[in-house]
Design a protein around this motif. Structure first.
Motif, PDB file in Angstrom:
ATOM      1  N   TRP A   1      42.019 155.141 -24.037  1.00  0.00           N
ATOM      2  CA  TRP A   1      41.839 155.898 -24.456  1.00  0.00           C
ATOM      3  C   TRP A   1      41.951 157.102 -23.266  1.00  0.00           C
ATOM      4  CZ3 TRP A   1      44.757 156.403 -28.445  1.00  0.00           C
ATOM      5  CH2 TRP A   1      44.848 157.171 -29.450  1.00  0.00           C
TER       6      TRP A   1
ATOM      7  N   ALA B   1      39.899 162.995 -24.307  1.00  0.00           N
ATOM      8  CA  ALA B   1      41.021 162.527 -25.751  1.00  0.00           C
ATOM      9  C   ALA B   1      40.705 164.334 -26.440  1.00  0.00           C
ATOM     10  CB  ALA B   1      39.819 162.377 -26.775  1.00  0.00           C
TER      11      ALA B   1
ATOM     12  N   ALA C   1      36.068 161.966 -27.043  1.00  0.00           N
ATOM     13  CA  ALA C   1      35.322 162.877 -25.829  1.00  0.00           C
ATOM     14  C   ALA C   1      36.715 163.928 -24.619  1.00  0.00           C
ATOM     15  CB  ALA C   1      35.491 161.239 -24.743  1.00  0.00           C
TER      16      ALA C   1
ATOM     17  N   ASN D   1      37.903 149.196 -27.807  1.00  0.00           N
ATOM     18  CA  ASN D   1      38.217 149.511 -25.761  1.00  0.00           C
ATOM     19  C   ASN D   1      38.317 151.159 -25.336  1.00  0.00           C
ATOM     20  OD1 ASN D   1      38.969 149.154 -23.649  1.00  0.00           O
ATOM     21  ND2 ASN D   1      40.730 148.008 -23.951  1.00  0.00           N
ATOM     22  N   PRO D   2      36.977 151.803 -25.465  1.00  0.00           N
ATOM     23  CA  PRO D   2      37.025 153.202 -25.571  1.00  0.00           C
ATOM     24  C   PRO D   2      37.729 153.409 -23.468  1.00  0.00           C
ATOM     25  CG  PRO D   2      34.847 152.044 -24.733  1.00  0.00           C
ATOM     26  CD  PRO D   2      35.970 151.086 -25.192  1.00  0.00           C
ATOM     27  N   ALA D   3      37.977 152.499 -23.242  1.00  0.00           N
ATOM     28  CA  ALA D   3      38.776 152.342 -21.913  1.00  0.00           C
ATOM     29  C   ALA D   3      40.392 153.154 -21.427  1.00  0.00           C
ATOM     30  CB  ALA D   3      38.595 150.783 -20.890  1.00  0.00           C
TER      31      ALA D   3
ATOM     32  N   SER E   1      34.153 154.726 -32.965  1.00  0.00           N
ATOM     33  CA  SER E   1      35.088 155.568 -32.002  1.00  0.00           C
ATOM     34  C   SER E   1      34.597 156.851 -31.235  1.00  0.00           C
ATOM     35  CB  SER E   1      36.162 155.372 -31.527  1.00  0.00           C
ATOM     36  OG  SER E   1      36.409 154.205 -32.808  1.00  0.00           O
ATOM     37  N   PRO E   2      33.490 156.560 -30.709  1.00  0.00           N
ATOM     38  CA  PRO E   2      33.339 158.040 -30.281  1.00  0.00           C
ATOM     39  C   PRO E   2      34.044 158.414 -28.712  1.00  0.00           C
ATOM     40  CG  PRO E   2      31.336 156.554 -29.368  1.00  0.00           C
ATOM     41  CD  PRO E   2      32.048 155.813 -30.626  1.00  0.00           C
ATOM     42  N   SER E   3      34.664 157.829 -28.526  1.00  0.00           N
ATOM     43  CA  SER E   3      36.234 157.975 -27.688  1.00  0.00           C
ATOM     44  C   SER E   3      37.025 158.954 -27.881  1.00  0.00           C
ATOM     45  CB  SER E   3      36.308 156.612 -26.115  1.00  0.00           C
ATOM     46  OG  SER E   3      36.672 155.872 -27.676  1.00  0.00           O
ATOM     47  N   LEU E   4      36.864 158.962 -28.557  1.00  0.00           N
ATOM     48  CA  LEU E   4      38.353 159.486 -29.850  1.00  0.00           C
ATOM     49  C   LEU E   4      38.011 160.943 -29.500  1.00  0.00           C
ATOM     50  CD1 LEU E   4      39.617 157.209 -32.787  1.00  0.00           C
ATOM     51  CD2 LEU E   4      40.610 157.158 -30.169  1.00  0.00           C
TER      52      LEU E   4
END
Length: 794
Positions: free
Chosen positions: A341, A369, A366, A337-339, A361-364
């Motif tokens: 973070w 982040a 972004a 759930n990248p939304a 988890s590439p959103s970690l």
């Protein structure tokens, strides 16, 4: 001055020993060092001044639970435990968990530790020896490596001693437990005998001479070669001064002692809220990480009050008033759930044991982040991969390792720690295990359901199962291996079976574990040491705890768990000659020896256990010994019988705990009779203390032509209580004694009375070997002549 070669060798030994001995000095003053008497403050300062390369830590009632969970082992609301006894338990737990050195707050450092301690700790353990005849060691200075088998056994006995016990009347219970350990456990005794001996007499010399004595008149009576001096805080301030021994040693001014009431702490975060992570996953490894973080927060006095869904709720506002900052510990990894973070702005996070699995988890990483990490750093990374990744973004990050490494070491319990667990998600690992591994139990950390609280309970149960029962853990799981290492459980670790992408991820997330233990490929089973690996992570564990407490200062000061309800020192009887308690006669101690069938080494190693009137039986025995006889006495004691016959006989002595260097060490029930052509074997005051006297007498009767023994024959074998009170452990009858030796062809020649009491008659028995029949003697002579003739020809 040492030669360069000697100095180089000493430095090399120092390096090897200190590489495994944690360079931490522990002490404790429950009221806090600022509230301590002047003598204590001077002693504490001596350790800091003379050991600048060491980490010195003075604990108090409010900081103890940061490092050890005393409350798990004692309950001060129901048990009567003095500060001295509590600090006895504390010192063992600290060294068991972290290693290093313990010093009592009234112990003065005379020489830097690096000048003498490396060689003294060559066995992995050190204590000054024999402060008194009934104490094997002094406990005011202890040094140990994490994993010291001797210390582990001592800790286990200490915890068992206080389990269910309301109080003790033994002032030196800790010392006596160690003595019993060495008396009943051959492996422990062997380790203690390997430990270099430095007498406690030197460190006690200032007290023994007299702390208030004039320095100029009595300085030559003090052993100034002692590396430490044991003093006391119970001093008369008006008698201290620069001209006394203690005044010159410490430079004390004779200030009045400080008040010893425990201060009441206060915190400034009473209204602040704290969240703890929850997860909707079947992987119990996630729950194990959460348990570690929760325990660490509670050590600091921060009590979580609500759950925060790691994957689906962390970007939502917490249940707190607007603009109120809520503390949360973010450890583990955040893969879905990248939304959700980065976390909500109302959180005040601590990142410790943080992991990024980038391909999931590439959103970690972004931009939002990265900005969040920069604002709330530094970031404590679980592994080297995450550390390198965050540093590539210019972030303030460091390697913290995983919080599961803060789980406490377990205590030694080989009777119950006898199971092998194979722990993996994939049962295919079982196809690679050798049959020589033996029986094992397969366990999966994947529960098959997603209820957080039920899975958390499962994780707790698994950890307790490993702690109590594991002899070895074979695993492919990071959060099985790390908790096992923290608890001191031997591990064998394999990389899981995986595809190429999964394999790369495994190497990333296991990178820090790989720096601790070898991680095998499954095709390398022939290279595995199946006894497992146990490593010392004391310094790493200590650093992790310190990192958390340092970072948690942003949350404000808490009111951490405190040690309360300590009994006054008057609870224990004073150490006086008039005190009727005598440890060696303690029925509880005698009962423990009887239960284990162990010999009473402590009793016979104490000079006070021997009575002058026992020489009477030696005088009677000496009359039956012919001149020139070859004698072995088992139970030499103080040497009374030896002095009666040594001028006219060939004498050798053996004893369980010899009081001199010329006497052999012999446990008659376990050891063989020393070789020799013995005309007589003498046992005076020995048979009563043997758990299996007939088996011992069989050995004795086969080794000599004459056996002379004393024995206190029971008048009533149906009532053994009086014998047990004397420390005697059997009720052998006179008839059984005589008939058993007759089976070994020993004939009873004489019975001499020695003395009597209400419950026994002590007698001296003289047995001689019966001669062989004439026909048998002729056959023996023929065989001897045959071998003599043929040996000459050869």
């Amino acid at each position: 001055m040492r030669s360069p070669r000697t100095e180089s060798f000493a430095d090399f030994v120092s390096f090897l020993v200190m590489a495994v001995l944690q360079k931490t000095i522990w002490t404790c003053w429950f009221q806090g060092r600022d509230q301590a008497p002047e003598v204590v403050r001077k002693c504490i300062a001596s350790w800091e001044t003379k050991n600048p390369q060491w980490d010195f830590r003075c604990l108090d009632a409010g900081s103890i639970e940061r490092y050890v969970n005393l409350g798990k082992h004692v309950d001060l609301s129901s048990q009567t435990i003095t500060a001295a006894s509590l600090s006895d338990i504390l010192r063992l737990l600290l060294l068991h968990e972290y290693g290093g050195v313990w010093v009592d707050a009234t112990t003065y450092c005379h020489m830097p530790l690096d000048d003498w301690l490396p060689l003294a700790t060559s066995s992995g353990f050190f204590a000054f020896s024999k402060p008194a005849e009934d104490r094997e060691l002094a406990s005011w200075f202890l040094a140990a490596h994490v994993g010291s088998a001797l210390l582990d056994k001592w800790v286990a006995r200490t915890i068992a001693y206080w389990r269910g016990r309301r109080s003790t009347r033994d002032y030196f219970w800790l010392h006596h437990l160690f003595g019993e350990l060495c008396a009943t456990d051959p492996d422990a005794n062997r380790l203690w005998q390997k430990t270099p001996r430095i007498s406690a007499d030197g460190p006690h010399s200032v007290q023994n001479v007299g702390m208030y004595k004039e320095y100029d008149l009595h300085k030559d009576e003090v052993d100034w070669t002692a590396p430490v001096f044991k003093l006391t805080h119970r001093v008369e301030a008006d008698r201290l001064g620069g001209t006394t021994l203690v005044g010159r040693l410490l430079g004390v001014n004779g200030e009045p002692s400080a008040v010893l009431d425990l201060p009441v702490p206060s915190g400034n975060q009473a209204n602040r809220k704290f969240g703890i992570l929850s997860v909707a996953t079947e992987n119990l490894g996630d729950h194990i990480q959460i348990l570690a973080g929760e325990a660490l927060m509670r050590r600091a006095g921060f009590e979580p009050s609500f759950l925060v869904d790691r994957d689906n709720g962390i970007a939502h506002p917490p249940p707190a008033p607007p603009n109120e900052r809520v503390g949360i510990l973010l450890n583990g990894w955040f893969k879905t759930n990248p939304a959700e973070w980065p976390p909500h702005q109302s959180y005040d996070p601590i990142y410790l044991g943080f992991h990024i699995r980038l391909f999931q988890s590439p959103s970690l990483v972004a931009p939002a982040a990265i900005e969040y990490y920069s604002k709330h750093g530094p970031i404590g990374c679980r592994d080297n991969y995450t550390l390198a990744l965050l540093k590539s973004y210019g972030l303030d990050a460091f390697l913290s390792h995983c919080l599961t490494l803060t789980f406490t070491r377990r205590t030694h319990d080989p009777e119950n720690q006898d199971k092998i667990f194979v722990v993996s998600r994939d049962k295919r690992i079982l196809d690679y295990l050798p049959s020589s591994l033996g029986d094992y139990e397969f366990i999966s950390h994947y529960s098959g359901e997603h209820d957080f609280l039920r899975n958390k309970a499962r994780a707790e149960e698994l950890l307790e199962k490993y702690r109590k029962h594991a002899k070895l853990i074979v695993t492919t799981l990071l959060h099985c291996a790390l908790p096992a290492i923290a608890m001191g459980i031997p591990v064998v670790v394999f990389y899981p079976l995986n595809d190429e992408l999964g394999r790369r991820s495994d190497r990333e997330r296991l990178s820090s574990l790989a720096a601790m233990v070898r991680i095998h490929e499954l095709n390398e089973v022939s290279l595995v040491d199946w006894s497992g690996t146990t490593i010392d992570i004391g310094s790493l564990k200590l650093a992790l705890i310190d990192q958390f407490f340092s970072m948690a200062e942003r949350w404000g000061s808490a009111a951490p768990p405190r040690i309360e309800g300590i009994a006054p020192s008057s609870t224990l009887p004073p150490i006086l000659d008039s005190n009727p308690y005598r440890y060696l006669d303690d029925p509880e101690r005698l009962g423990r020896l009887a239960k284990t069938g162990s010999p009473d080494r402590e009793r016979w190693g104490a000079l006070s256990s021997y009575k002058a009137d026992w020489s009477m039986r030696g005088e009677i025995t000496a009359r039956f010994i012919p001149d020139g006889a070859r004698i072995l006495e088992i139970g030499t004691g103080t040497g009374a019988f030896r002095r009666m016959v040594m001028d006219r006989c060939h004498y050798s002595g053996a004893d369980l705990s010899p009081l001199d260097q010329q006497t052999l060490v012999l446990n008659l029930e376990n050891d063989p009779i020393p070789p020799g052509d013995w005309d007589a074997i003498v046992l005076l005051g020995v048979i009563e203390y043997l758990h299996d006297p007939l088996q011992a007498l069989t050995k004795v009767s086969a080794a000599a032509r004459m056996v002379i023994l004393s024995y206190c024959v029971p008048r009533n074998v149906e009532d053994p209580a009086s014998r047990r009170a004397r420390g005697w452990v059997n009720e052998l009858t006179e008839r059984d004694l005589i008939s058993h030796l007759a089976l070994s062809r020993l004939s009873l020649k004489v019975i001499e009375p020695v003395n009597s009491s209400d419950d026994f008659d002590q007698k001296l028995f003289v047995f001689e070997r019966a001669p062989f029949p004439r026909r048998v003697r002729h056959l023996i002579d023929h065989v001897r002549n045959y071998f003599a003739k043929h040996s000459k020809i050869a």
